[in-house]
Design a protein around this motif. Structure first.
Motif: not given
Length: 119
Positions: A38-43, A36, A45-46
């Motif tokens: 990692a997904r939030q970090q990716e979001d 979770q 960054r985007a």
């Protein structure tokens, strides 16, 4: 222990629970939380990349902006607005017929009276 020599459901669950099961559960939760995050970090960054791109676009727009062209564009827009307003006033003041203020309508012998302004 139950009266018939059996084990109660709560005691059975507790007997099946040991340190290995505890560590397995903790590891599963740890992996789930890591996914979770990692997904939030990716979001995130985007999101920041999109903001950065918009910021660069605005910076380019302001850098390349010509004040003379901007003034000409504003003048044209003002002229278009004035023309639309003038056109609207001319069509509203044209011969479109009389405004009905009070009307009496006879429908099959029944007289209905309508009062009010119809513009």
């Amino acid at each position: 222990m139950a009266a018939g020599g059996g084990v109660k459901a709560g005691e059975k669950d507790l007997e099946d629970f040991n340190v290995r099961v505890l560590y397995d559960k903790l590891e599963d939760q740890n992996l789930h939380l890591a996914g979770q995050l990692a997904r939030q970090q990716e979001d995130l960054r985007a999101f920041y990349l999109k903001i950065q791109q918009q910021n660069e676009g605005l910076r380019e727009l302001l850098t390349n902006m010509d004040p003379a062209k901007l003034a000409e564009l504003e003048r044209r827009l003002d002229e278009r607005k004035a023309a639309r307003i003038q056109q609207g006033l001319q069509s509203a003041g044209g011969d479109t017929g009389p405004n009905i203020v009070n009307a009496a309508i006879n429908i099959a012998g029944n007289k209905r009276k309508f009062a009010g302004k119809l513009l």
